[in-house]
Design a protein around this motif. Structure first.
Motif, PDB file in Angstrom:
ATOM      1  N   LEU A  19       0.828  -1.205   0.000  1.00 39.72           N
ATOM      2  CA  LEU A  19       0.000   0.000   0.000  1.00 39.72           C
ATOM      3  C   LEU A  19       0.863   1.255   0.000  1.00 39.72           C
ATOM      4  CD1 LEU A  19      -2.763  -1.235   2.457  1.00 39.72           C
ATOM      5  CD2 LEU A  19      -2.992  -0.888  -0.022  1.00 39.72           C
ATOM      6  N   SER A  20       1.974   1.213   0.717  1.00 36.59           N
ATOM      7  CA  SER A  20       2.906   2.346   0.709  1.00 36.59           C
ATOM      8  C   SER A  20       3.487   2.563  -0.679  1.00 36.59           C
ATOM      9  CB  SER A  20       4.028   2.125   1.722  1.00 36.59           C
ATOM     10  OG  SER A  20       3.519   2.152   3.034  1.00 36.59           O
ATOM     11  N   GLN A  21       3.826   1.469  -1.348  1.00 38.66           N
ATOM     12  CA  GLN A  21       4.349   1.586  -2.707  1.00 38.66           C
ATOM     13  C   GLN A  21       3.305   2.225  -3.624  1.00 38.66           C
ATOM     14  OE1 GLN A  21       5.029  -2.021  -5.023  1.00 38.66           O
ATOM     15  NE2 GLN A  21       6.820  -1.069  -5.960  1.00 38.66           N
ATOM     16  N   GLU A  22       2.046   1.856  -3.459  1.00 32.16           N
ATOM     17  CA  GLU A  22       0.981   2.471  -4.263  1.00 32.16           C
ATOM     18  C   GLU A  22       0.967   3.982  -4.052  1.00 32.16           C
ATOM     19  OE1 GLU A  22      -1.300   1.148  -6.513  1.00 32.16           O
ATOM     20  OE2 GLU A  22      -0.242  -0.760  -6.357  1.00 32.16           O
ATOM     21  N   ASP A  23       1.105   4.420  -2.807  1.00 30.42           N
ATOM     22  CA  ASP A  23       1.123   5.859  -2.518  1.00 30.42           C
ATOM     23  C   ASP A  23       2.318   6.543  -3.177  1.00 30.42           C
ATOM     24  OD1 ASP A  23      -1.214   5.731  -1.023  1.00 30.42           O
ATOM     25  OD2 ASP A  23      -0.151   5.510   0.881  1.00 30.42           O
ATOM     26  N   THR A  27       2.775   9.542  -6.926  1.00 33.03           N
ATOM     27  CA  THR A  27       3.505  10.804  -7.054  1.00 33.03           C
ATOM     28  C   THR A  27       4.774  10.643  -7.895  1.00 33.03           C
ATOM     29  OG1 THR A  27       4.752  10.420  -5.012  1.00 33.03           O
ATOM     30  CG2 THR A  27       2.642  11.584  -4.813  1.00 33.03           C
ATOM     31  N   ALA A  28       4.851   9.572  -8.667  1.00 30.46           N
ATOM     32  CA  ALA A  28       6.063   9.273  -9.435  1.00 30.46           C
ATOM     33  C   ALA A  28       6.106   9.962 -10.795  1.00 30.46           C
ATOM     34  CB  ALA A  28       6.213   7.762  -9.603  1.00 30.46           C
ATOM     35  N   LEU A 125       7.880  -0.560 -11.891  1.00 32.39           N
ATOM     36  CA  LEU A 125       7.391  -0.861 -10.534  1.00 32.39           C
ATOM     37  C   LEU A 125       5.869  -0.945 -10.514  1.00 32.39           C
ATOM     38  CD1 LEU A 125       9.775   1.327  -8.368  1.00 32.39           C
ATOM     39  CD2 LEU A 125       9.583  -1.170  -8.309  1.00 32.39           C
ATOM     40  N   LEU A 126       5.215  -0.063 -11.259  1.00 33.06           N
ATOM     41  CA  LEU A 126       3.756  -0.100 -11.371  1.00 33.06           C
ATOM     42  C   LEU A 126       3.296  -1.436 -11.945  1.00 33.06           C
ATOM     43  CD1 LEU A 126       0.940   1.354 -11.420  1.00 33.06           C
ATOM     44  CD2 LEU A 126       1.573   2.117 -13.719  1.00 33.06           C
TER      45      LEU A 126
END
Length: 150
Positions: A19-23, A27-28, A125-126
Motif C-alpha cells: 500500500l505504501s508503494q501504491e502511494d 507521485t512518481a 514498478l507499477l
C-alpha cells in the motif's frame, strides 16, 4: 467461484509495504490515465476480475472513455492510444508475460523513447505491483463487487 480467504481481514499489516508503494507511485510522475490503462491491461492478461472491476470504475471516474477501455485488449489495432500509452502497454504486456517474452529490446526501446529513466523505473514498478495484486486476488479468489439488481 468462492473466495478462499479474505487476505486483508486476516493479515492487513502484511499489505502495508504494498500500500505504501501504491502511494509512492501516485507521485512518481506518471499520468493517472496511463496508470489505469496499465493496471487494467495487466489485470486483463491475468484474468483478475476484481482488479478489472476496480480499475475500469476508477478510470471511468477520472474521465476515461468507454471506447478506450473496451478496445484495450486490441490496443495494437486501435488509433485511440498515444505513442506514450502504446509504449507503456507494450512494456506492460512484456513484463506481465515475462516468461514468454523475455522483455524484448523493441519494447524497451519504445519506453526509452517515450519515458525518462525515472519514469521507466516507475512504470516497471507499477507493472510489478499490479501483477502482485492480480496474483493475490486471483489466488484467493477475491470476488468483485456485484451491482444489485432491482
Amino acid at each position: 467461484m468462492s473466495q478462499r480467504l479474505d487476505h486483508f481481514a486476516i493479515a492487513p499489516e502484511l499489505f502495508g509495504p504494498m500500500l505504501s508503494q501504491e502511494d509512492v507511485l501516485k507521485t512518481a510522475g506518471l499520468e493517472h490515465s496511463l496508470v489505469e490503462l496499465v493496471k487494467l491491461r495487466a489485470s486483463q492478461i491475468n484474468g483478475c476480475a476484481f482488479c478489472i472491476h476496480m480499475h475500469t470504475h476508477d478510470a471511468r471516474a477520472h474521465g476515461e472513455t468507454e471506447d478506450r477501455m473496451h478496445l484495450l485488449n486490441a490496443w495494437r489495432e486501435s488509433s485511440l492510444y498515444s505513442p506514450r500509452e502504446r509504449a507503456a502497454l507494450g512494456w506492460t504486456e512484456a513484463l506481465t508475460r515475462l516468461a514468454d517474452t523475455g522483455a524484448p529490446d523493441a519494447d524497451y526501446a519504445a519506453i526509452a523513447e517515450e519515458f525518462t529513466e525515472r519514469e521507466q523505473i516507475a512504470l516497471s514498478l507499477l507493472i510489478a505491483a499490479i501483477n502482485s495484486w492480480n496474483r493475490i486476488a486471483v489466488g484467493f479468489r477475491t470476488p468483485h463487487p456485484v451491482a444489485s439488481s432491482s
